[in-house]
Design an enzyme around this catalytic site. Structure first.
Site: not given
Ligand code: GAR
Length: 216
Positions: A14, A110, A112, A148
Site C-alpha cells: 500500500g 490503475n 502499472h 493493462d
Molecule cells: C506497484 O509497483 C504497482 O505499480 C504494482 O504493484 C505495486 C504495488 O505497490 N501494480 C501492478 O503490478 C498491477 N499490475 P504498493 O502496494 O506499495 O502500492
C-alpha cells in the site's frame, strides 16, 4: 473544490495508497478516501488506512475461484455503499471483469510499473531489465476489460542502469508512481480529463505539451 470520493482497491503493502493519503492531507489532491478494500486479509495497506481512520474492508475472494464476475459484484456493492465516484487500483493484484468496468466506465484508474503497452502483466521490472530496454517507468491508465490495456492518462520515464537489479529499478519507478498517481487523481477531480477513443486529453490553461514527459 469538490473532493472526489475514492474507493481504493489494494492487495499488499500500500505505498501508493499512502502517497495518495499524504497528498490529500497536504492539499495537493482534491479527494477523500471513502473506503479501502483488500482481497487479502493481512494486507499492510489495510493497516495504513486504519491508522488514518479510513474505512478498511477485507472482501474475501475465497469461494470465488472461476467466478470473477460474482466477486466483482461484491466489490461494486461495497464501493457503492461508500458512495465511491472514482475507483483506484493501487497494487490490486486481480483482473477486473466487465461487471466492475461497466459499473464505473472510465472511472477506474490503475497504476502499472512499466511504460505500457510494453511489459503488461506481472514481474515487469525484471522483464524490462532482461529485455535490455534503456528506459522504463510507470503508467496511470483508465481500466477497460483487457489486462493493462486501457486509455493512458500519465506516464513517467526513468532510466534503466547497467547495474540495476529488479529491486533497484522497482524503487526508482515507485518514486514516480507515487507522484503521477496523485496527479492523475487530481486532474480527474478538477474535471480536466477527456477520453476520446484510446486517447486521454488534459484540458486547462497550464497544460503545456510535455508537462508529464519530463520528471522533476
Ligand atoms: C506497484 O509497483 C504497482 O505499480 C504494482 O504493484 C505495486 C504495488 O505497490 N501494480 C501492478 O503490478 C498491477 N499490475 P504498493 O502496494 O506499495 O502500492
Amino acid at each position: 473544490m469538490k473532493k472526489v470520493k475514492l474507493g481504493v482497491l489494494v492487495s499488499g503493502r500500500g505505498s501508493n495508497l499512502q502517497a495518495v493519503i499524504d497528498n490529500i492531507e497536504k492539499g495537493t489532491v482534491s479527494a477523500q478516501v471513502a473506503v479501502v478494500i483488500s482481497d487479502q486479509p493481512d494486507a499492510f495497506a489495510l493497516d495504513r488506512a486504519r491508522k488514518h481512520n479510513l474505512p478498511a474492508v477485507h472482501v474475501s475472494a475465497k469461494g470465488y475461484k472461476g467466478k470473477r464476475d460474482e466477486y466483482d459484484a461484491l466489490l461494486e456493492q461495497e464501493l457503492r455503499k461508500h458512495g465511491v465516484e472514482l475507483v483506484i487500483l493501487a497494487g490490486f493484484m486481480r483482473i477486473i471483469t466487465k461487471v466492475l468496468v461497466n459499473a464505473f466506465p472510465n472511472r477506474i484508474m490503475n497504476i502499472h510499473p512499466a511504460l505500457l503497452p510494453s511489459f503488461p502483466g506481472l514481474h515487469v521490472q525484471k522483464a524490462a531489465i532482461e529485455h535490455g530496454v534503456k528506459f522504463s517507468g510507470c503508467t496511470v491508465h483508465f481500466v477497460d476489460e483487457g489486462m493493462d490495456t486501457g486509455p493512458i492518462i500519465i506516464q513517467a520515464v526513468v532510466p534503466v542502469l547497467d547495474n540495476d537489479t529488479e529491486d533497484t529499478l522497482a524503487a526508482r519507478i515507485l518514486k514516480q508512481e507515487h507522484r503521477i498517481f496523485s496527479r492523475a487523481i487530481h486532474l480527474y477531480a478538477e474535471g480536466r480529463l477527456t477520453v476520446k477513443d484510446r486517447r486521454v486529453f488534459v484540458s486547462g490553461p497550464e497544460n503545456k505539451s510535455g508537462e508529464f514527459l519530463i520528471n522533476p
